[in-house]
Structures are given as structure tokens and as C-alpha cells.
Write an enzyme that holds these catalytic residues in place. Structure first.
Site, short mmCIF file in Angstrom:
data_model
loop_
_atom_site.label_atom_id
_atom_site.label_comp_id
_atom_site.label_asym_id
_atom_site.label_seq_id
_atom_site.Cartn_x
_atom_site.Cartn_y
_atom_site.Cartn_z
N HIS A 60 0.87 -1.16 -0.08
CA HIS A 60 0.10 0.05 0.13
C HIS A 60 1.08 1.13 -0.07
CE1 HIS A 60 -4.09 -1.85 1.80
NE2 HIS A 60 -3.24 -2.69 0.90
N GLU A 62 0.82 3.82 1.88
CA GLU A 62 1.58 4.23 3.21
C GLU A 62 2.66 3.51 3.62
OE1 GLU A 62 -3.07 4.37 3.83
OE2 GLU A 62 -1.64 3.21 2.39
N CYS A 90 -6.10 1.90 5.98
CA CYS A 90 -6.79 0.66 6.33
C CYS A 90 -6.12 0.18 7.63
CB CYS A 90 -6.52 -0.46 5.27
SG CYS A 90 -5.00 -0.96 5.13
#
Length: 152
Positions: A60, A62, A90
Site C-alpha cells: 500500500h 502508506e 486501512c
């Protein structure tokens, strides 16, 4: 009042950089989410979703940005940094943000299906961390809507 306005402008500046990362993801066929880690006014790391490219569900935006920042700064704790991300993290990413001890998280669009706030009653970040929501939210959300509309 001036301090609040200055903070807002600064947040928008860095969120625009996160949006550029998100656009790179979308152009590559990835879900268009981008992230930037800023430390003392400098970009320490940035990234965008690479889950399809790498065949890795943990790739992801991040995680990419946190990894890059940790490498650039030479340590796993990002205690002097702010993470800017175009979409609410998430639960997995929220955990990584907490483990990295990032004290401030700024995100654009809420994610009512997979965002961390859907699954937890209290924030999963470092106990002293602050969260700023909704920075350039409409631009962030529109990027996501356009991506999914083109795929349906």
C-alpha cells in the site's frame, strides 16, 4: 487564526504531492492512493499503491512511504514526521503507522468500506498521535471515483 491558516496551507501543499503519487498509481492500473512522509519540512519518503505491480497485498502507499522514510532517515521510528495520505488508511496501514510512531496523520478522503475507523472504536496509532481528516477530500475522492468508474 493565522497559525491555523498556515497549517491548512502546509497540509494542502503536502497533500497535493500525495495526490501526484496517487495519480502515478492510477496511471499504472493501481488503486490511486498516494502517501508522503514529511519530516521537519522535508520529504522523507513517498509512495503509491504497488499491490498489482509487485503482486503483494501489503504494498500500500502508506507502507511504501513509511519504508522509504525509514531508509532515508536511518531508523524505524518516524517520531518527528507527518504522514499525508489521499485516502483514510486501512487497518493494516494504521498498524504500521502506529508501530512507526508517526505523531501526525493527515488524510484526504474517508474510506467507509475499508478505512481503519470502520473497524476500531479508538485510533490504532501512537497514543499521542493526532489525525487531521478531509484535507483536499473532494480531489482525493474524485480520483478514486474516476478510477473505479472507468473499470466498471
Amino acid at each position: 487564526m493565522e497559525e491555523i491558516e498556515s497549517r491548512r496551507r502546509e497540509d494542502e501543499k503536502w497533500m497535493r504531492l500525495a495526490l501526484k503519487e496517487a495519480e502515478k498509481a492510477g496511471e499504472a492500473g493501481e488503486i490511486p492512493i498516494g502517501a508522503v512522509v514529511v519530516c521537519k519540512g522535508l520529504v522523507a519518503g513517498k509512495g503509491h499503491n504497488l499491490t498489482e505491480t509487485l503482486g503483494d497485498v501489503t504494498a500500500h502507499a502508506e507502507i511504501q512511504a513509511i519504508t522509504a522514510a525509514a531508509q532515508w532517515l536511518g531508523g524505524k521510528y518516524l517520531a518527528d514526521c507527518t504522514l499525508y495520505v489521499t485516502v483514510e488508511p486501512c487497518l493494516m496501514c494504521a498498524g504500521a503507522i502506529g508501530w512507526a510512531q508517526i505523531p501526525r496523520v493527515v488524510f484526504g478522503a474517508a474510506d467507509t468500506k475499508r478505512g481503519y475507523s470502520t473497524f476500531v472504536s479508538r485510533k490504532p496509532f501512537h497514543p499521542k498521535a493526532t489525525v487531521t481528516e478531509g484535507v483536499l477530500a473532494e480531489e482525493c475522492a474524485e480520483l478514486m471515483r474516476g478510477f473505479f468508474k472507468a473499470r466498471r
